[in-house]
Design a protein around this motif. Structure first.
Motif, PDB file in Angstrom:
ATOM      1  N   SER A 195       0.799  -1.231   0.000  1.00 57.59           N
ATOM      2  CA  SER A 195       0.000   0.000   0.000  1.00 57.59           C
ATOM      3  C   SER A 195       0.830   1.279   0.000  1.00 57.59           C
ATOM      4  O   SER A 195       0.303   2.355  -0.289  1.00 57.59           O
ATOM      5  N   ASN A 196       2.133   1.183   0.288  1.00 55.03           N
ATOM      6  CA  ASN A 196       3.016   2.353   0.236  1.00 55.03           C
ATOM      7  C   ASN A 196       3.981   2.262  -0.943  1.00 55.03           C
ATOM      8  O   ASN A 196       5.033   2.909  -0.945  1.00 55.03           O
ATOM      9  N   ASP A 197       3.624   1.460  -1.926  1.00 53.25           N
ATOM     10  CA  ASP A 197       4.481   1.266  -3.101  1.00 53.25           C
ATOM     11  C   ASP A 197       4.574   2.566  -3.885  1.00 53.25           C
ATOM     12  O   ASP A 197       3.566   3.208  -4.166  1.00 53.25           O
ATOM     13  N   ARG A 198       5.793   2.954  -4.243  1.00 57.43           N
ATOM     14  CA  ARG A 198       6.028   4.163  -5.041  1.00 57.43           C
ATOM     15  C   ARG A 198       6.622   3.810  -6.406  1.00 57.43           C
ATOM     16  O   ARG A 198       7.090   4.671  -7.129  1.00 57.43           O
ATOM     17  N   MET A 199       6.559   2.486  -6.750  1.00 60.38           N
ATOM     18  CA  MET A 199       7.031   2.022  -8.065  1.00 60.38           C
ATOM     19  C   MET A 199       5.866   1.527  -8.931  1.00 60.38           C
ATOM     20  O   MET A 199       5.901   1.638 -10.149  1.00 60.38           O
ATOM     21  N   ILE A 200       4.854   0.947  -8.319  1.00 60.89           N
ATOM     22  CA  ILE A 200       3.611   0.546  -8.978  1.00 60.89           C
ATOM     23  C   ILE A 200       2.486   1.142  -8.139  1.00 60.89           C
ATOM     24  O   ILE A 200       2.465   0.964  -6.911  1.00 60.89           O
ATOM     25  N   ASP A 201       1.555   1.825  -8.777  1.00 54.18           N
ATOM     26  CA  ASP A 201       0.425   2.408  -8.055  1.00 54.18           C
ATOM     27  C   ASP A 201      -0.308   1.295  -7.295  1.00 54.18           C
ATOM     28  O   ASP A 201      -0.706   0.297  -7.901  1.00 54.18           O
ATOM     29  N   PRO A 202      -0.484   1.432  -5.972  1.00 54.41           N
ATOM     30  CA  PRO A 202      -1.208   0.398  -5.224  1.00 54.41           C
ATOM     31  C   PRO A 202      -2.617   0.131  -5.785  1.00 54.41           C
ATOM     32  O   PRO A 202      -3.096  -1.001  -5.712  1.00 54.41           O
ATOM     33  N   ALA A 203      -3.258   1.138  -6.364  1.00 55.12           N
ATOM     34  CA  ALA A 203      -4.565   0.903  -6.996  1.00 55.12           C
ATOM     35  C   ALA A 203      -4.420  -0.070  -8.162  1.00 55.12           C
ATOM     36  O   ALA A 203      -5.302  -0.904  -8.404  1.00 55.12           O
ATOM     37  N   GLN A 204      -3.320   0.020  -8.890  1.00 54.29           N
ATOM     38  CA  GLN A 204      -3.073  -0.927  -9.978  1.00 54.29           C
ATOM     39  C   GLN A 204      -2.824  -2.326  -9.417  1.00 54.29           C
ATOM     40  O   GLN A 204      -3.310  -3.316  -9.974  1.00 54.29           O
ATOM     41  N   GLU A 205      -2.090  -2.423  -8.335  1.00 56.88           N
ATOM     42  CA  GLU A 205      -1.852  -3.729  -7.721  1.00 56.88           C
ATOM     43  C   GLU A 205      -3.181  -4.365  -7.305  1.00 56.88           C
ATOM     44  O   GLU A 205      -3.420  -5.555  -7.555  1.00 56.88           O
ATOM     45  N   ARG A 206      -4.067  -3.583  -6.698  1.00 62.09           N
ATOM     46  CA  ARG A 206      -5.376  -4.105  -6.298  1.00 62.09           C
ATOM     47  C   ARG A 206      -6.173  -4.560  -7.516  1.00 62.09           C
ATOM     48  O   ARG A 206      -6.826  -5.616  -7.485  1.00 62.09           O
ATOM     49  N   ALA A 207      -6.136  -3.776  -8.583  1.00 59.34           N
ATOM     50  CA  ALA A 207      -6.871  -4.121  -9.807  1.00 59.34           C
ATOM     51  C   ALA A 207      -6.324  -5.404 -10.437  1.00 59.34           C
ATOM     52  O   ALA A 207      -7.101  -6.244 -10.913  1.00 59.34           O
ATOM     53  N   MET A 208      -4.996  -5.567 -10.454  1.00 56.92           N
ATOM     54  CA  MET A 208      -4.413  -6.787 -11.014  1.00 56.92           C
ATOM     55  C   MET A 208      -4.802  -7.995 -10.164  1.00 56.92           C
ATOM     56  O   MET A 208      -5.162  -9.053 -10.711  1.00 56.92           O
ATOM     57  N   ALA A 209      -4.757  -7.857  -8.844  1.00 52.59           N
ATOM     58  CA  ALA A 209      -5.147  -8.965  -7.959  1.00 52.59           C
ATOM     59  C   ALA A 209      -6.599  -9.354  -8.212  1.00 52.59           C
ATOM     60  O   ALA A 209      -6.934 -10.540  -8.283  1.00 52.59           O
ATOM     61  N   LYS A 210      -7.454  -8.367  -8.383  1.00 58.14           N
ATOM     62  CA  LYS A 210      -8.876  -8.637  -8.648  1.00 58.14           C
ATOM     63  C   LYS A 210      -9.050  -9.332  -9.997  1.00 58.14           C
ATOM     64  O   LYS A 210      -9.799 -10.304 -10.106  1.00 58.14           O
ATOM     65  N   GLN A 211      -8.370  -8.845 -11.025  1.00 59.16           N
ATOM     66  CA  GLN A 211      -8.463  -9.451 -12.359  1.00 59.16           C
ATOM     67  C   GLN A 211      -8.018 -10.910 -12.312  1.00 59.16           C
ATOM     68  O   GLN A 211      -8.598 -11.773 -12.974  1.00 59.16           O
ATOM     69  N   MET A 212      -7.006 -11.190 -11.537  1.00 61.63           N
ATOM     70  CA  MET A 212      -6.462 -12.540 -11.423  1.00 61.63           C
ATOM     71  C   MET A 212      -7.316 -13.442 -10.537  1.00 61.63           C
ATOM     72  O   MET A 212      -7.079 -14.637 -10.469  1.00 61.63           O
ATOM     73  N   LYS A 213      -8.255 -12.834  -9.817  1.00 62.67           N
ATOM     74  CA  LYS A 213      -9.029 -13.562  -8.804  1.00 62.67           C
ATOM     75  C   LYS A 213      -8.092 -14.165  -7.766  1.00 62.67           C
ATOM     76  O   LYS A 213      -8.284 -15.294  -7.276  1.00 62.67           O
ATOM     77  N   ALA A 214      -7.064 -13.393  -7.453  1.00 66.80           N
ATOM     78  CA  ALA A 214      -6.052 -13.831  -6.486  1.00 66.80           C
ATOM     79  C   ALA A 214      -6.534 -13.575  -5.067  1.00 66.80           C
ATOM     80  O   ALA A 214      -7.311 -12.650  -4.810  1.00 66.80           O
ATOM     81  N   LYS A 215      -6.043 -14.392  -4.166  1.00 63.99           N
ATOM     82  CA  LYS A 215      -6.255 -14.116  -2.747  1.00 63.99           C
ATOM     83  C   LYS A 215      -5.292 -12.989  -2.393  1.00 63.99           C
ATOM     84  O   LYS A 215      -4.073 -13.168  -2.474  1.00 63.99           O
ATOM     85  N   ALA A 216      -5.817 -11.833  -2.045  1.00 63.79           N
ATOM     86  CA  ALA A 216      -4.973 -10.648  -1.835  1.00 63.79           C
ATOM     87  C   ALA A 216      -4.765 -10.367  -0.349  1.00 63.79           C
ATOM     88  O   ALA A 216      -5.673 -10.529   0.463  1.00 63.79           O
ATOM     89  N   THR A 217      -3.555  -9.939  -0.042  1.00 66.15           N
ATOM     90  CA  THR A 217      -3.182  -9.460   1.284  1.00 66.15           C
ATOM     91  C   THR A 217      -2.560  -8.095   1.074  1.00 66.15           C
ATOM     92  O   THR A 217      -1.777  -7.903   0.149  1.00 66.15           O
ATOM     93  N   GLU A 218      -2.911  -7.152   1.926  1.00 73.23           N
ATOM     94  CA  GLU A 218      -2.349  -5.803   1.803  1.00 73.23           C
ATOM     95  C   GLU A 218      -1.422  -5.529   2.976  1.00 73.23           C
ATOM     96  O   GLU A 218      -1.775  -5.785   4.122  1.00 73.23           O
ATOM     97  N   LEU A 219      -0.225  -5.031   2.657  1.00 69.97           N
ATOM     98  CA  LEU A 219       0.762  -4.665   3.673  1.00 69.97           C
ATOM     99  C   LEU A 219       1.140  -3.197   3.495  1.00 69.97           C
ATOM    100  O   LEU A 219       1.307  -2.734   2.371  1.00 69.97           O
TER     101      LEU A 219
END
Length: 137
Positions: free
Chosen positions: A97-121
């Motif tokens: 959630s404090n990533d400054r290399m990939i937008d955390p919103a993009q990370e959430r969107a990719m996890a959702k698209q993948m139907k991945a089990k997501a954990t946020e740190l």
């Protein structure tokens, strides 16, 4: 059973480039610290590592990362994979959630698209180093 774990990572679908999937999202601060090299490879500036890539590591750990940083092929951002492994294997995704290399919103969107089990740190891009006990799914 084989599974995939993505830690603050890009996850394009077949035929998508990292550049394409990143367009709808905010340009991360660390992107401005990527330096092209004469041979087509890229490196982060020391400032980029210290403030954007690994901002939650110790000064010693950051210095080691600056000194040992591998080069990244510039072509990786426009390459289009022929297949996406996450379509056929279970996937987990660590959102930093404090990533400054990939937008955390993009990370959430990719996890959702993948139907991945997501954990946020609450982590920088290198959650596996700053939160080693929490970053395994």
């Amino acid at each position: 059973m084989k599974s995939l774990v993505y830690v603050a990572a890009f996850a394009p679908d077949a035929g998508q480039s990292i550049g394409e999937i990143s367009k709808p999202f905010a340009s991360p601060p660390g992107g401005g610290e990527i330096r092209p090299l004469a041979d087509g490879f890229l490196q982060l500036s020391p400032k980029g590592i210290q403030e954007d890539f690994a901002q939650d590591l110790t000064a010693t750990e950051k210095a080691l990362m600056v000194a040992t940083q591998p080069q990244t092929s510039g072509s990786i951002f426009e390459a289009k994979p022929a297949a996406a492994a996450w379509k056929t294997k279970p996937a987990w995704y660590i959102v930093a959630s404090n990533d400054r290399m990939i937008d955390p919103a993009q990370e959430r969107a990719m996890a959702k698209q993948m139907k991945a089990k997501a954990t946020e740190l609450a982590s920088s891009h290198v959650a596996m180093l700053s939160h080693p006990k929490k970053s395994h799914a």
